[in-house]
Motif scaffolding. Structure first.
Motif, PDB file in Angstrom:
ATOM      1  N   GLU A   1     143.102  33.540 100.252  1.00  0.00           N
ATOM      2  CA  GLU A   1     142.925  34.513 101.325  1.00  0.00           C
ATOM      3  C   GLU A   1     141.489  34.995 101.460  1.00  0.00           C
ATOM      4  OE1 GLU A   1     145.760  37.561 100.454  1.00  0.00           O
ATOM      5  OE2 GLU A   1     147.451  36.362 101.168  1.00  0.00           O
ATOM      6  N   ASN A   2     140.769  35.108 100.346  1.00  0.00           N
ATOM      7  CA  ASN A   2     139.424  35.686 100.387  1.00  0.00           C
ATOM      8  C   ASN A   2     138.309  34.681 100.142  1.00  0.00           C
ATOM      9  OD1 ASN A   2     140.366  38.428 100.767  1.00  0.00           O
ATOM     10  ND2 ASN A   2     141.135  38.272  98.680  1.00  0.00           N
ATOM     11  N   GLY A   3     138.627  33.563  99.536  1.00  0.00           N
ATOM     12  CA  GLY A   3     137.618  32.557  99.221  1.00  0.00           C
ATOM     13  C   GLY A   3     136.810  32.083 100.416  1.00  0.00           C
ATOM     14  N   PRO A   4     137.472  31.770 101.542  1.00  0.00           N
ATOM     15  CA  PRO A   4     136.698  31.305 102.692  1.00  0.00           C
ATOM     16  C   PRO A   4     135.633  32.284 103.176  1.00  0.00           C
ATOM     17  CG  PRO A   4     138.991  30.713 102.966  1.00  0.00           C
ATOM     18  CD  PRO A   4     138.917  31.619 101.755  1.00  0.00           C
ATOM     19  N   ALA A   5     135.902  33.590 103.042  1.00  0.00           N
ATOM     20  CA  ALA A   5     134.910  34.583 103.481  1.00  0.00           C
ATOM     21  C   ALA A   5     133.646  34.534 102.635  1.00  0.00           C
ATOM     22  CB  ALA A   5     135.520  35.984 103.447  1.00  0.00           C
ATOM     23  N   LEU A   6     133.743  33.975 101.447  1.00  0.00           N
ATOM     24  CA  LEU A   6     132.565  33.784 100.596  1.00  0.00           C
ATOM     25  C   LEU A   6     131.996  32.374 100.748  1.00  0.00           C
ATOM     26  CD1 LEU A   6     133.947  35.478  97.356  1.00  0.00           C
ATOM     27  CD2 LEU A   6     132.346  36.453  99.012  1.00  0.00           C
TER      28      LEU A   6
ATOM     29  N   GLY B   1     126.384  29.907 110.852  1.00  0.00           N
ATOM     30  CA  GLY B   1     126.908  30.588 109.674  1.00  0.00           C
ATOM     31  C   GLY B   1     127.319  32.019 109.950  1.00  0.00           C
ATOM     32  N   VAL B   2     126.503  32.733 110.709  1.00  0.00           N
ATOM     33  CA  VAL B   2     126.835  34.117 111.058  1.00  0.00           C
ATOM     34  C   VAL B   2     128.105  34.148 111.907  1.00  0.00           C
ATOM     35  CG1 VAL B   2     126.098  36.107 112.453  1.00  0.00           C
ATOM     36  CG2 VAL B   2     124.510  35.049 110.823  1.00  0.00           C
ATOM     37  N   GLY B   3     128.181  33.280 112.891  1.00  0.00           N
ATOM     38  CA  GLY B   3     129.354  33.258 113.769  1.00  0.00           C
ATOM     39  C   GLY B   3     130.635  32.920 113.031  1.00  0.00           C
ATOM     40  N   GLN B   4     130.584  31.889 112.198  1.00  0.00           N
ATOM     41  CA  GLN B   4     131.785  31.511 111.458  1.00  0.00           C
ATOM     42  C   GLN B   4     132.156  32.575 110.432  1.00  0.00           C
ATOM     43  OE1 GLN B   4     131.500  27.474 110.027  1.00  0.00           O
ATOM     44  NE2 GLN B   4     131.275  26.652 112.096  1.00  0.00           N
ATOM     45  N   THR B   5     131.156  33.216 109.852  1.00  0.00           N
ATOM     46  CA  THR B   5     131.433  34.287 108.890  1.00  0.00           C
ATOM     47  C   THR B   5     132.093  35.474 109.587  1.00  0.00           C
ATOM     48  OG1 THR B   5     129.626  33.564 107.471  1.00  0.00           O
ATOM     49  CG2 THR B   5     130.405  35.828 107.182  1.00  0.00           C
ATOM     50  N   LEU B   6     131.628  35.826 110.774  1.00  0.00           N
ATOM     51  CA  LEU B   6     132.270  36.905 111.543  1.00  0.00           C
ATOM     52  C   LEU B   6     133.756  36.615 111.732  1.00  0.00           C
ATOM     53  CD1 LEU B   6     129.722  37.712 114.391  1.00  0.00           C
ATOM     54  CD2 LEU B   6     130.527  39.266 112.615  1.00  0.00           C
ATOM     55  N   GLY B   7     134.064  35.372 112.114  1.00  0.00           N
ATOM     56  CA  GLY B   7     135.457  35.001 112.348  1.00  0.00           C
ATOM     57  C   GLY B   7     136.299  35.056 111.090  1.00  0.00           C
ATOM     58  N   ILE B   8     135.786  34.532 109.993  1.00  0.00           N
ATOM     59  CA  ILE B   8     136.587  34.490 108.763  1.00  0.00           C
ATOM     60  C   ILE B   8     136.729  35.897 108.172  1.00  0.00           C
ATOM     61  CG2 ILE B   8     134.743  33.923 107.111  1.00  0.00           C
ATOM     62  CD1 ILE B   8     138.292  32.452 107.175  1.00  0.00           C
TER      63      ILE B   8
ATOM     64  N   ALA C   1     136.809  38.652 110.001  1.00  0.00           N
ATOM     65  CA  ALA C   1     137.783  39.305 110.875  1.00  0.00           C
ATOM     66  C   ALA C   1     139.197  38.910 110.478  1.00  0.00           C
ATOM     67  CB  ALA C   1     137.514  38.944 112.337  1.00  0.00           C
ATOM     68  N   ALA C   2     139.396  37.626 110.147  1.00  0.00           N
ATOM     69  CA  ALA C   2     140.721  37.164 109.734  1.00  0.00           C
ATOM     70  C   ALA C   2     141.110  37.779 108.390  1.00  0.00           C
ATOM     71  CB  ALA C   2     140.735  35.646 109.646  1.00  0.00           C
ATOM     72  N   THR C   3     140.174  37.876 107.475  1.00  0.00           N
ATOM     73  CA  THR C   3     140.457  38.425 106.148  1.00  0.00           C
ATOM     74  C   THR C   3     140.800  39.907 106.242  1.00  0.00           C
ATOM     75  OG1 THR C   3     138.950  36.820 105.161  1.00  0.00           O
ATOM     76  CG2 THR C   3     139.532  38.724 103.834  1.00  0.00           C
ATOM     77  N   VAL C   4     140.073  40.646 107.049  1.00  0.00           N
ATOM     78  CA  VAL C   4     140.294  42.081 107.198  1.00  0.00           C
ATOM     79  C   VAL C   4     141.618  42.344 107.924  1.00  0.00           C
ATOM     80  CG1 VAL C   4     139.413  44.163 108.342  1.00  0.00           C
ATOM     81  CG2 VAL C   4     137.855  42.661 107.107  1.00  0.00           C
ATOM     82  N   ALA C   5     141.978  41.467 108.865  1.00  0.00           N
ATOM     83  CA  ALA C   5     143.200  41.668 109.652  1.00  0.00           C
ATOM     84  C   ALA C   5     144.458  41.499 108.823  1.00  0.00           C
ATOM     85  CB  ALA C   5     143.220  40.697 110.830  1.00  0.00           C
ATOM     86  N   GLU C   6     144.368  40.800 107.691  1.00  0.00           N
ATOM     87  CA  GLU C   6     145.573  40.537 106.900  1.00  0.00           C
ATOM     88  C   GLU C   6     146.067  41.748 106.195  1.00  0.00           C
ATOM     89  OE1 GLU C   6     144.929  37.182 104.367  1.00  0.00           O
ATOM     90  OE2 GLU C   6     144.849  35.835 106.034  1.00  0.00           O
TER      91      GLU C   6
END
Length: 180
Positions: free
Chosen positions: A16-21, A166-173, A175-180
């Motif tokens: 759940e959190n690995g992709p955000a890093l 990188g910034v754009g994809q990080t924003l998306g991931i 957002a997904a991590t926080v939404a869970e």
């Protein structure tokens, strides 16, 4: 008596959190390689590791990614696995280990991982009310970054374009991590 947790419970926080890093780390390494700060061998190793992680993530998450935006992301990761392997082959060709054209294989890996997540981000942005803007910005950053890489006239310009991705994809991931 101590009970061992289920393996899926142990790895759930990583999934759940690995992709955000990992997403910002991957683009930082890629931009650093373009600037000569990181060797192409390090980028090769990163591709090998990413290939293993993608397969492990798919295996560990397959059942949970059956519908909606998660299904789209499963398809992105499925398509991204051979894209990443094209990068592995490209680096092996670059080193002369394989008699293949390195540049097309490396381009498939680079543009694949710039644009495949754009599809997932755009789809997710359509599906969510909250955080939709983060996904829209992420999608736009992927497209702008792809164009930037294509027209970049210097390693610095290429690195900046990769930074935008990188910034754009990080924003998306995130957002997904926080939404869970």
């Amino acid at each position: 008596m101590y009970e061992h947790p289920e393996p899926t419970a142990v790895f759930r926080p990583l999934r759940e959190n690995g992709p955000a890093l990992l997403v910002p780390a991957a683009w930082t390494v890629a931009a650093s390689a373009v600037l000569g700060v990181v060797s192409t061998h390090a980028l090769f190793v990163a591709h090998v590791v990413m290939s293993v992680l993608l397969v492990a993530f798919l295996v560990g998450s397959w059942g949970e990614m059956g519908s909606g935006a998660l299904r789209v992301w499963k398809l992105v990761i499925l398509a991204g696995t051979p894209v990443t392997l094209a990068g592995v082959l490209g680096f092996l060709a670059l080193d002369g280990v394989l008699a293949l054209p390195a540049r097309p294989l490396l381009s498939i890996a680079l543009y694949g991982w710039i644009l495949l997540p754009a599809v997932g981000l755009a789809d997710t942005g359509r599906r969510v009310g909250r955080s939709a803007r983060a996904y829209d910005v992420g999608t736009a950053c992927c497209v702008v970054g792809a164009v930037g890489v294509a027209v970049a006239g210097s390693p610095t310009a290429t690195a900046v374009a990769l930074g935008v991705v990188g910034v754009g994809q990080t924003l998306g991931i995130v957002a997904a991590t926080v939404a869970e």
